[in-house]
Design a protein around this motif. Structure first.
Motif, short mmCIF file in Angstrom:
data_model
loop_
_atom_site.label_atom_id
_atom_site.label_comp_id
_atom_site.label_asym_id
_atom_site.label_seq_id
_atom_site.Cartn_x
_atom_site.Cartn_y
_atom_site.Cartn_z
N SER A 110 0.82 -1.20 0.00
CA SER A 110 0.00 0.00 0.00
C SER A 110 0.86 1.26 0.00
CB SER A 110 -0.92 0.00 1.23
OG SER A 110 -1.63 1.21 1.33
N LEU A 111 1.92 1.26 0.81
CA LEU A 111 2.80 2.42 0.86
C LEU A 111 3.54 2.62 -0.45
CD1 LEU A 111 4.31 2.12 4.46
CD2 LEU A 111 2.56 3.73 3.65
N ASP A 112 3.88 1.55 -1.14
CA ASP A 112 4.56 1.67 -2.42
C ASP A 112 3.67 2.39 -3.43
OD1 ASP A 112 6.51 1.31 -4.44
OD2 ASP A 112 5.51 -0.51 -5.12
N ILE A 113 2.39 2.02 -3.47
CA ILE A 113 1.46 2.69 -4.38
C ILE A 113 1.35 4.17 -4.06
CG2 ILE A 113 -0.97 2.80 -5.06
CD1 ILE A 113 -1.07 -0.25 -4.57
N GLN A 114 1.24 4.47 -2.77
CA GLN A 114 1.15 5.88 -2.36
C GLN A 114 2.44 6.63 -2.66
OE1 GLN A 114 -0.59 6.51 1.66
NE2 GLN A 114 -0.90 4.28 1.67
N ALA A 115 3.58 5.97 -2.42
CA ALA A 115 4.87 6.61 -2.62
C ALA A 115 5.09 6.97 -4.09
CB ALA A 115 6.00 5.70 -2.13
N LYS A 116 4.72 6.08 -4.98
CA LYS A 116 4.91 6.34 -6.40
C LYS A 116 4.16 7.58 -6.85
CE LYS A 116 6.03 1.62 -7.82
NZ LYS A 116 5.53 0.37 -8.44
#
Length: 367
Positions: A110-116
């Motif tokens: 989830s954080l990866d999606i937000q980070a991108k």
């Protein structure tokens, strides 16, 4: 418990790509992050802050504390990315010794999606406990983690095969499912049926080709971000000679039970088996009293490895450090497994930060 036949799940395909653009600049000040290899092997993230977090071993509370300390996770309980263009690297061993393994994996995705979307990125590398579980070695599985596998299978039924939505949503659903469990322990010596169901559930998720094994197969065993190498145990010259992308692809193919000839691939020995494999190697991280070779010999091996890749330093986990995050060999090695999980040393979380090619332990000065 849901049926363990998971053939209807829509799993992410393994598509080889040479270079992919992960994100775009938000303010125009930084170039886009680019990734070479699938799973990721070489990452260009010029000008960005890098933070690295070591072994988590199923401890969701300590995971959140570490990510908050790193300045990438909101502290309001909403699990929001606040790291902007930061690159986060997690060093593996999310599985075993704790009860919230899938929840941590879900949180990081989830954080990866937000980070991108913010110009940053989240990367994971697999450790020895990830490869052990894909091999069916459940010796270090916490009883609560078996429970989580059974709950997760039931939860998946609600998504009718939509793996991505289900997996990303688990971090929000996990507490509800915990509360739903009965007070009766699955692990009384008389409850053999529950034990068998739990092992079957975990096997169906983590055996090669299973949905969680495929999810782990999205990640590398070794990653180079700009001038830094990240791996769980340690990289050696013969690993470099074999080829980083080759090893990553072979481990991924094994986990996803994928091969071009449609035959099940063999376990990638050089990366996952033996004392000198990438996920098991302790040459750089063990205490000097336990070192088999002299410091100069180890330094020579390290320098040969780093020079072959044009790297400034290597960041490793795997071996708990009783004195916290620390550097060795003229700061060419950083050891960041502090045993933070309650299932290991239950120590205070610590995080490594790299800015302008300079590394430091972020914990200093924090309470």
């Amino acid at each position: 418990m849901a049926a363990v036949s998971l053939g209807s799940l829509s799993l992410p395909p393994l598509k080889c790509r040479k270079v992919a653009v992960c994100c775009s600049c938000v303010n125009g000040s930084l170039r886009p992050i680019t990734v070479s290899g699938n799973p990721p092997t070489f990452v260009s993230a010029s000008g960005r802050r890098i933070v690295a977090v070591g072994d988590l071993h199923g401890d969701l509370s300590k995971t959140r504390r570490a990510l908050e300390m790193a300045g990438v996770l909101s502290s309001d309980g909403q699990d929001l990315w606040i790291g902007g263009e930061t690159v986060l690297v997690q060093l593996g061993d999310i599985l075993d010794r704790g009860e919230d393994e899938i929840a941590i994996l879900s949180l990081l995705r989830s954080l990866d999606i937000q980070a991108k979307s913010a110009g940053g990125a989240v990367f994971q590398v697999n450790g020895n406990h990830e490869t052990m579980n894909v091999e069916g070695d459940f010796r270090y599985v916490d009883p609560g983690a078996f429970d989580e596998c059974m709950d997760f299978l039931d939860y998946l039924d609600e998504y009718k095969g939509n793996w991505d939505d289900a997996f990303i949503g688990w971090i929000r659903a996990t507490e509800w499912w915990k509360k739903k469990r009965t007070s009766e322990s699955y692990w009384t010596r008389w409850n053999f049926l529950k034990r068998q169901q739990a092992v079957i559930a975990r096997s169906s998720l983590l055996s090669p080709g299973g949905p969680l094994a495929c999810e782990l197969g999205r990640h590398s065993v070794v990653l180079k971000v700009d001038d830094w190498i990240f791996c769980h145990g340690g990289l050696l010259p013969h690993h470099v000679a074999y080829g980083l992308e080759r090893m990553n692809k072979e481990v991924s193919s094994w986990m996803r039970d994928f091969s071009e000839s449609n035959d099940s691939p063999a376990v990638p020995f050089i990366a996952t088996r033996g004392y000198d494999s990438i996920v098991w190697n302790r040459l750089y991280s063990r205490d000097s009293a336990d070192e088999k070779y002299q410091i100069l010999q180890i330094s020579s091996i390290l320098e040969e490895t780093l020079q072959a890749l044009g790297a400034k330093g290597m960041v490793v986990g795997h071996t708990p450090q009783f004195n916290g995050v620390n550097s060795k060999y003229n700061e060419r090695i950083w050891c960041i497994d502090v045993g933070m999980s309650s299932g290991v040393l239950n120590s205070r979380p610590e995080v490594l930060e790299i800015v302008d090619d300079k590394a430091r332990n972020m914990t200093k000065g924090h309470t």
